[in-house]
Design a protein around this motif. Structure first.
Motif, PDB file in Angstrom:
ATOM      1  N   ALA A  89       0.835  -1.203   0.000  1.00 48.51           N
ATOM      2  CA  ALA A  89       0.000   0.000   0.000  1.00 48.51           C
ATOM      3  C   ALA A  89       0.867   1.250   0.000  1.00 48.51           C
ATOM      4  O   ALA A  89       0.608   2.204  -0.731  1.00 48.51           O
ATOM      5  N   GLU A  90       1.909   1.215   0.819  1.00 44.01           N
ATOM      6  CA  GLU A  90       2.771   2.388   0.940  1.00 44.01           C
ATOM      7  C   GLU A  90       3.500   2.667  -0.371  1.00 44.01           C
ATOM      8  O   GLU A  90       3.557   3.808  -0.842  1.00 44.01           O
ATOM      9  N   GLN A  91       4.020   1.610  -0.970  1.00 42.15           N
ATOM     10  CA  GLN A  91       4.730   1.779  -2.245  1.00 42.15           C
ATOM     11  C   GLN A  91       3.818   2.314  -3.329  1.00 42.15           C
ATOM     12  O   GLN A  91       4.175   3.207  -4.091  1.00 42.15           O
ATOM     13  N   ARG A  92       2.626   1.722  -3.393  1.00 38.85           N
ATOM     14  CA  ARG A  92       1.719   2.134  -4.462  1.00 38.85           C
ATOM     15  C   ARG A  92       1.242   3.570  -4.271  1.00 38.85           C
ATOM     16  O   ARG A  92       1.190   4.350  -5.215  1.00 38.85           O
ATOM     17  N   LEU A  93       0.895   3.910  -3.039  1.00 42.08           N
ATOM     18  CA  LEU A  93       0.408   5.273  -2.775  1.00 42.08           C
ATOM     19  C   LEU A  93       1.488   6.321  -3.003  1.00 42.08           C
ATOM     20  O   LEU A  93       1.200   7.451  -3.392  1.00 42.08           O
ATOM     21  N   ALA A  94       2.728   5.927  -2.776  1.00 42.19           N
ATOM     22  CA  ALA A  94       3.826   6.883  -2.929  1.00 42.19           C
ATOM     23  C   ALA A  94       3.884   7.434  -4.351  1.00 42.19           C
ATOM     24  O   ALA A  94       4.358   8.539  -4.586  1.00 42.19           O
ATOM     25  N   LYS A  95       3.371   6.672  -5.295  1.00 44.39           N
ATOM     26  CA  LYS A  95       3.360   7.144  -6.693  1.00 44.39           C
ATOM     27  C   LYS A  95       2.516   8.387  -6.881  1.00 44.39           C
ATOM     28  O   LYS A  95       2.598   9.057  -7.898  1.00 44.39           O
ATOM     29  N   ARG A  96       1.662   8.659  -5.921  1.00 43.11           N
ATOM     30  CA  ARG A  96       0.848   9.868  -5.994  1.00 43.11           C
ATOM     31  C   ARG A  96       1.611  11.068  -5.459  1.00 43.11           C
ATOM     32  O   ARG A  96       1.025  12.151  -5.315  1.00 43.11           O
ATOM     33  N   ASN A  97       2.844  10.837  -5.097  1.00 43.53           N
ATOM     34  CA  ASN A  97       3.667  11.914  -4.541  1.00 43.53           C
ATOM     35  C   ASN A  97       3.065  12.463  -3.252  1.00 43.53           C
ATOM     36  O   ASN A  97       3.032  13.660  -3.026  1.00 43.53           O
ATOM     37  N   ILE A  98       2.566  11.545  -2.424  1.00 40.72           N
ATOM     38  CA  ILE A  98       2.033  11.955  -1.135  1.00 40.72           C
ATOM     39  C   ILE A  98       2.801  11.207  -0.048  1.00 40.72           C
ATOM     40  O   ILE A  98       3.490  10.220  -0.333  1.00 40.72           O
ATOM     41  N   ASP A  99       2.668  11.688   1.159  1.00 40.61           N
ATOM     42  CA  ASP A  99       3.360  11.053   2.274  1.00 40.61           C
ATOM     43  C   ASP A  99       2.553   9.835   2.735  1.00 40.61           C
ATOM     44  O   ASP A  99       1.778   9.901   3.679  1.00 40.61           O
ATOM     45  N   ALA A 100       2.798   8.739   2.043  1.00 39.06           N
ATOM     46  CA  ALA A 100       2.002   7.543   2.289  1.00 39.06           C
ATOM     47  C   ALA A 100       2.215   6.990   3.689  1.00 39.06           C
ATOM     48  O   ALA A 100       1.286   6.486   4.320  1.00 39.06           O
ATOM     49  N   LYS A 101       3.417   7.101   4.154  1.00 45.61           N
ATOM     50  CA  LYS A 101       3.720   6.540   5.476  1.00 45.61           C
ATOM     51  C   LYS A 101       2.884   7.219   6.557  1.00 45.61           C
ATOM     52  O   LYS A 101       2.298   6.557   7.411  1.00 45.61           O
ATOM     53  N   ALA A 102       2.805   8.529   6.486  1.00 48.50           N
ATOM     54  CA  ALA A 102       2.039   9.278   7.483  1.00 48.50           C
ATOM     55  C   ALA A 102       0.566   8.875   7.440  1.00 48.50           C
ATOM     56  O   ALA A 102      -0.076   8.690   8.473  1.00 48.50           O
ATOM     57  N   LEU A 103       0.050   8.725   6.212  1.00 50.33           N
ATOM     58  CA  LEU A 103      -1.348   8.334   6.065  1.00 50.33           C
ATOM     59  C   LEU A 103      -1.609   6.980   6.700  1.00 50.33           C
ATOM     60  O   LEU A 103      -2.583   6.775   7.428  1.00 50.33           O
ATOM     61  N   LEU A 104      -0.720   6.046   6.393  1.00 52.76           N
ATOM     62  CA  LEU A 104      -0.941   4.689   6.876  1.00 52.76           C
ATOM     63  C   LEU A 104      -0.737   4.584   8.383  1.00 52.76           C
ATOM     64  O   LEU A 104      -1.428   3.813   9.049  1.00 52.76           O
ATOM     65  N   ASP A 105       0.175   5.371   8.899  1.00 52.61           N
ATOM     66  CA  ASP A 105       0.359   5.390  10.353  1.00 52.61           C
ATOM     67  C   ASP A 105      -0.913   5.864  11.043  1.00 52.61           C
ATOM     68  O   ASP A 105      -1.349   5.295  12.041  1.00 52.61           O
ATOM     69  N   ARG A 106      -1.479   6.907  10.496  1.00 45.60           N
ATOM     70  CA  ARG A 106      -2.700   7.475  11.074  1.00 45.60           C
ATOM     71  C   ARG A 106      -3.846   6.456  11.023  1.00 45.60           C
ATOM     72  O   ARG A 106      -4.603   6.299  11.967  1.00 45.60           O
ATOM     73  N   CYS A 107      -3.933   5.761   9.895  1.00 44.18           N
ATOM     74  CA  CYS A 107      -4.954   4.727   9.731  1.00 44.18           C
ATOM     75  C   CYS A 107      -4.799   3.637  10.768  1.00 44.18           C
ATOM     76  O   CYS A 107      -5.756   3.205  11.407  1.00 44.18           O
ATOM     77  N   ARG A 108      -3.578   3.198  10.912  1.00 44.82           N
ATOM     78  CA  ARG A 108      -3.265   2.133  11.835  1.00 44.82           C
ATOM     79  C   ARG A 108      -3.660   2.522  13.253  1.00 44.82           C
ATOM     80  O   ARG A 108      -4.272   1.753  13.990  1.00 44.82           O
ATOM     81  N   GLU A 109      -3.333   3.751  13.579  1.00 46.02           N
ATOM     82  CA  GLU A 109      -3.601   4.263  14.911  1.00 46.02           C
ATOM     83  C   GLU A 109      -5.112   4.269  15.195  1.00 46.02           C
ATOM     84  O   GLU A 109      -5.576   3.772  16.221  1.00 46.02           O
TER      85      GLU A 109
END
Length: 424
Positions: free
Chosen positions: A14-34
């Motif tokens: 998910a992180e790799q794929r989302l990164a293609k949008r030039n967004i901070d995927a890690k931050a998004l996924l961390d927030r989701c996880r939380e």
RNA sequence: GGAGAGGUGGCAGAGUGGUCGAAUGCGGCGGUCUUGAAAACCGCUUUACCUACGGGUAACGGGGGUUCGAAUCCCUCCCUCUCCGCCA
């Protein structure tokens, strides 16, 4: 909306794929996880307490029946105490679910592995190009001048009736519209698509499910009195046909086609590059929509592209196929091909079709599922593409085919227009 | 727009305060019987979430309330249907 389970269980991907949008995927996924962790913990706690209360309530009934009034009263008192705690966790669960939901709908679809990296339309990849680009010479006129000169296109009348960007067609121009619509519908029907005539206004639920709401609110015209939206594309009503459905596997694939007018506010876009039919508020479009099993969806996407290529060839238009880069893709798409035709007087490529695989992004919102071999409901994949959008096709047709004796109609279209030449 | 009726499982249709996630029928799936099929009979047949994988929680149009306990009572919003009016 991406699937929560996908984000959890395939975090890396998910992180790799989302990164293609030039967004901070890690931050998004961390927030989701939380949020998801909190949601789960809260639900576990709430369920346990609720279970206790249910047991207690049942015992009240039994004690009453047995005539043990005192004990029943005691149980009532105890359950009253428990309710505070339950209310607290219920509130927390609701709030967390809401926050998670609101957060998830802001995350764009994860681009497919084949999607090229990139930020702007410059980074889109030209997959193929076909058809000779006509040499018109310096006397060539853009379509809005041709329309005026031949008297079949009246942008000024549209301004009088409605406002800028609402073209009026007359005579051969009107007939050409109708011919193209019929031609596209017939071709799609031949290719096995089922023709649908849907409503041209939809409710908020429908607009949400295909991804127009909440983010693209400003794109749609809103009939406020009845709280309905004018459709920006037939994709919205036709895909929503399957909202809240669990389809038997043998109903797939679903192949629908529909003609509708499309209404787009296009707020703020004025200027030379949007002159004439290049960008209008109302245009006609024939749209193909498919619902597929996940394992077939990318083959379906290629099939849709081939269908559109066939249309462009039949119209004898020079065209090219673009694979959109991560930065230029629509919010809901996992992979998109744009088809562009060359409009020879303007000397520019015009987008006439956008063909996308949404994977489960729409179906997750739609709750569109099918029963797999294990009889368990799974989210289906949805796809759609223009086949084709009229206004710009008309622009290219007019410009590329202008000549001293008139504007030539491609052979494939002549049975539909009833004439071979647009004349003054 | 006016008046009335109603929203329960794939469908039809019960249920008006306590093991009701929900009777019954139809449909669907599996089985018995049969050369095969039908009939008959038996069983199964909503979804989402949580889980110590034993289970548990939630949902009877949406939201809120009353109650120890709500499909059932109250409020409110939405939708559908019928009749009347208007109308392509």
């Amino acid at each position: 909306m991406l699937e929560l389970n996908f984000l959890r269980e395939h975090r890396e991907e998910a992180e790799q794929r989302l990164a293609k949008r030039n967004i901070d995927a890690k931050a998004l996924l961390d927030r989701c996880r939380e949020l998801d962790d909190l949601r789960r913990a809260t639900q576990t706690e709430l369920d346990g307490r609720q279970s206790e209360l249910n047991t207690l309530s049942r015992s009240v009934g039994e004690l009453m029946k047995a005539g043990k009034k005192d004990e029943a009263e005691a149980a009532k008192a105890r359950s009253a105490e428990m309710k505070n705690g339950i209310a607290h966790f219920k509130e927390q669960l609701d709030a967390t679910e809401k926050a998670l939901q609101e957060f998830l709908v802001t995350i764009p679809n994860a681009p497919n592995a084949k999607v090229p990296a990139g930020k702007t339309p410059e980074d889109n990849v030209v997959v193929m190009q076909e058809g000779a680009i006509p040499e018109l010479g310096p006397q060539a006129k853009p379509h809005w001048e041709l329309g005026e000169e031949y008297g079949f296109l009246h942008m000024d009348l549209g301004v009088k009736l409605t406002g800028a960007g609402f073209p009026v067609y007359s005579g051969q121009g009107a007939r050409l519209q109708r011919a193209l619509i019929s031609f596209f519908l017939d071709k799609a029907t031949e290719a096995g698509y089922l023709e649908i005539i849907p409503p041209h206004l939809v409710n908020a639920d429908s607009a949400f499910a295909t991804g127009q709401l909440p983010d693209k609110e400003g794109q749609m015209y809103h009939a406020a009195v009845d709280d309905l939206y004018l459709i920006p594309t037939a994709e919205v009503p036709i895909t929503n046909l399957y909202r809240d459905e669990i389809l038997d596997a043998d109903r797939l694939p679903i192949k629908n086609v529909g003609y509708t007018p499309c209404f787009r506010r296009e707020a703020g876009s004025y200027g030379a590059h949007v002159r004439g039919l290049n960008r209008v508020h109302q245009f006609d479009k024939v749209e193909i929509v498919r619902v597929e099993k996940p394992e077939n969806s990318y083959a379906a996407l290629e099939g849709m592209v081939d269908h559109v290529k066939g249309l462009l060839r039949a119209l004898e238009l020079p065209y090219r196929q673009l694979l959109l880069c991560g930065g230029d893709m629509g919010f809901a798409s996992a992979m998109t091909y744009d088809m562009e035709v060359f409009s020879a007087a303007q000397q520019r490529w015009l987008e006439v079709s956008s063909i996308s695989n949404f994977e489960t992004f729409q179906s997750n919102r739609l709750k569109l599922r099918y029963r797999g071999d294990d009889k368990k409901p799974r989210l289906a994949h949805t796809l759609n593409g223009s086949a084709l959008a009229l206004a710009r096709i008309v622009a290219a047709l007019l410009e590329n085919n202008q000549g001293p004796e008139g504007i030539r109609i491609p052979k494939a279209l002549q049975p539909y227009t009833g004439f071979a030449l647009i004349t003054k």
